[in-house]
Design an enzyme around this catalytic site. Structure first.
Site, PDB file in Angstrom:
ATOM      1  N   CYS A  96      16.194   7.620   3.396  1.00 31.07           N
ATOM      2  CA  CYS A  96      15.744   6.221   3.453  1.00 31.07           C
ATOM      3  C   CYS A  96      14.226   6.066   3.495  1.00 31.07           C
ATOM      4  O   CYS A  96      13.639   5.406   2.625  1.00 31.07           O
ATOM      5  CB  CYS A  96      16.326   5.538   4.689  1.00 31.07           C
TER       6      CYS A  96
ATOM      7  N   HIS B 226      12.103   0.140   7.885  1.00 32.72           N
ATOM      8  CA  HIS B 226      12.212   1.591   8.091  1.00 32.72           C
ATOM      9  C   HIS B 226      10.958   2.368   7.675  1.00 32.72           C
ATOM     10  O   HIS B 226      11.036   3.530   7.284  1.00 32.72           O
ATOM     11  CB  HIS B 226      13.434   2.154   7.344  1.00 32.72           C
TER      12      HIS B 226
END
Length: 584
Positions: free
Chosen positions: A73, A134
């Site tokens: 990610c 993130h």
């Protein structure tokens, strides 16, 4: 004379509209999390219902060889936003952990990096990120927000700064428990035995040890253990929260109607900006675990909670397309749909239900550079400017979105750094037939793992692996024993000579080629090694944002909407929703 002036004004207005729709569209970027390429109807799935995402394929271009710049990610999203390999920005780890896990870590996307959101904002676009970020939050203080989305070109942010984890949803288990047990049991045993042994030899007179030193050692060990227990006991409150701008509005995060809330925020942003160009990044929490689905979708699919989540995300995509139609914005808006990497095949719930997706024919999944980990959906729609219903099998990358939309916004690409992505519009509009990516470099964290070569005079797409993950069990399609594959040490096997595949004939990566089965074997390796040398020379040392120092939880960076004594609890988001209902 007045009539002539009136006609000139009308013509200028018409030209202005044509220029807007043709060269400077609004942009909507839809990113799923851990979605498998085989989960969508437009990529061959026949049991999950994704009519709205499939509509993008029918009305636009389907990229069948679309590659995420990383199988994890954090680095994948860094590459997406900057158009650069994550190794260039320090967003690739040399340690085992390759993503941010805590809200109070100090690492993140460096302020020196230029994002497409920053460049489009400078061109007058309204910009918003809704959903998962993130890419870090703070550096030195709990309110410096150096890595926050608002510091990287977004005017508006509603979402999570970290990620969705099992630990965020009660009853869904923990991604840390097994690792913490393995990592801490032996050190705790050694520490305990050492302290007891030192106390024994001290009191028996065999060895004189300063009592104060012994107390200090015991105190330090006790405090460390208490902090660790406190952190993991309160993990959900400390790390799983929802923000609007710089303010926490829900801590801990509630999954109740979460996709509806994200979608509502996205629709309202579009409605606020119908008269101006806008950039909307809608970054879904679906289908990363912990899985969730609202009441309207729970239990409705043929694939359990995972399928429910996919179908709810598809509903959300439909809401976005509907609002574009409602305000006659479809022809003026480029829409892109993708996933940050492939499906996490090792995700299985404590009850044995499969919580990971389907990567189709492709091997492996998230955290690996087998095709299943990095070949992702790539759908682009811009009616009247991109051919509807077309398929492109040329290698493309999620890094290509950066130069594509920057050029469409008539902004200047940075000239002081290497941009690894390429403008997709010539390929999408049929002006060229072959991708500009002759080589693509695949990193496992900060380690060069594989290289893809698409020669200009050939249909072959060669892929070389220097090391591969050790699947566990051996005959499986993932690293089930460790829940995710790792990039070094005993977790991998090096290959000399490297493994070689021709993806044009073996997309499943089943049968490695050898000098006996491929007469150009060593020539292919030679060309790829030359490309690696050129690529390596273009890299420069940068601070490692995913070092242990930058990854670890720092109490002084912790955000809390109330106080630690109140367990960092607030729910302004629900209060606001209730007020809206009552006022309505």
């Amino acid at each position: 004379m007045r009539l002539l002036l009136f006609l000139l004004i009308c013509q200028c207005a018409i030209n202005s509209v044509e220029a807007y729709s043709a060269s400077s569209p609004s942009v909507i970027l839809l990113m799923a999390d851990d979605l498998g390429i085989g989960d969508l109807g437009c990529y061959g799935n026949r049991t999950l219902r994704t009519p709205n995402i499939d509509r993008l394929a029918e009305e636009g271009v389907t990229l069948t060889h679309h590659i995420a710049a990383s199988p994890l990610c954090t680095p994948s999203r860094a590459a997406f936003l900057t158009g650069r390999y994550p190794i260039r920005s320090g967003m690739a780890a040399f340690s085992r952990v390759g993503v941010f896990l805590f809200s109070a870590s100090s690492g993140g996307l460096p302020s020196e990096e230029i994002t497409f959101s920053r460049l489009l904002k400078e061109r007058g676009y309204a910009t918003a990120l809704i959903g998962k970020w993130h890419l870090g939050m703070n550096c030195e203080r709990s309110n410096d927000f150096c890595h926050h989305p608002l510091s990287h070109g977004f005017d508006y942010f509603y979402g999570l700064t970290v990620t969705n984890l099992r630990d965020c949803k009660p009853g869904q288990g923990s991604v840390f428990l097994k690792g913490v047990q393995k990592s801490l049991v032996i050190p705790l045993q050694i520490t305990g035995i050492t302290l007891v042994s030192l106390a024994v030899v001290h009191y028996t007179g065999l060895l004189r040890i300063l009592f104060r030193a012994l107390c200090y050692c015991f105190l330090i060990a006790t405090i460390s253990l208490v902090i660790l227990i406190f952190f993991f006991y309160h993990f959900r409150h400390l790390n799983c929260f929802l923000m609007r701008g710089h303010q926490i509005i829900q801590q801990p995060l509630s999954y109740e109607n979460l996709t509806q809330r994200l979608t509502k925020e996205a629709v309202q942003f579009i409605e606020r900006n119908t008269d101006v160009q806008f950039l909307l990044v809608l970054s879904y929490l679906h289908v990363h675990t912990a899985l969730y689905a609202s009441k309207n979708f729970r239990g409705k699919s043929k694939h359990g909670l995972y399928g429910d989540a996919v179908e709810e995300m598809d509903w959300s995509v439909g809401q976005i397309l509907d609002v574009l139609d409602k305000y006659n914005l479809s022809d003026k808006t480029l829409v892109y749909f993708t996933s940050d990497q492939g499906a996490h095949v090792e995700e299985i719930s404590s009850s044995g239900e499969v919580h990971g997706g389907y990567n189709g024919i492709y091997k492996g999944g998230k955290a690996t550079n087998w095709e299943g980990g990095i070949r992702v959906p790539g759908l682009l729609r811009w009616p009247g400017m991109i051919q509807a219903g077309a398929y492109l099998d040329e290698p493309t990358s999620n890094m290509d979105i950066f130069p594509t939309i920057v050029k469409l916004a008539e902004a200047q690409l940075p000239s002081d750094r290497i941009i690894d992505g390429h403008d997709l519009m010539p390929l999408l509009q049929g002006k060229i037939t072959q991708s500009n990516h002759e080589f693509l470099f695949h990193y496992c964290n900060a380690y060069l793992n594989a290289v893809r070569w698409h020669p200009g005079n050939s249909e072959s797409v060669w892929k070389v692996f220097f090391f591969t993950p050790n699947f566990s069990p051996e005959d499986s399609n993932g690293c089930y024993d460790s829940h995710v594959c790792f990039c070094h040490g005993r977790f991998i096997t090096w290959h000399d000579p490297p493994l070689l595949f021709d993806l044009s004939t073996d997309p499943e990566e089943k049968v490695p080629l050898t000098p006996k089965t491929e007469r150009r074997f060593y020539e292919i390796l030679r060309v790829i090694h030359l490309a690696i040398e050129n690529h390596t020379r273009s890299l420069h040392a940068v601070p490692n944002q995913l070092s242990w120092d930058n990854l670890l939880w720092k109490p002084w960076l912790q955000l809390c909407c109330s106080s630690l004594f109140q367990s960092c609890y607030c729910d302004h988001d629900s209060e606001r929703s209730l007020l809206e209902v009552n006022s309505g």
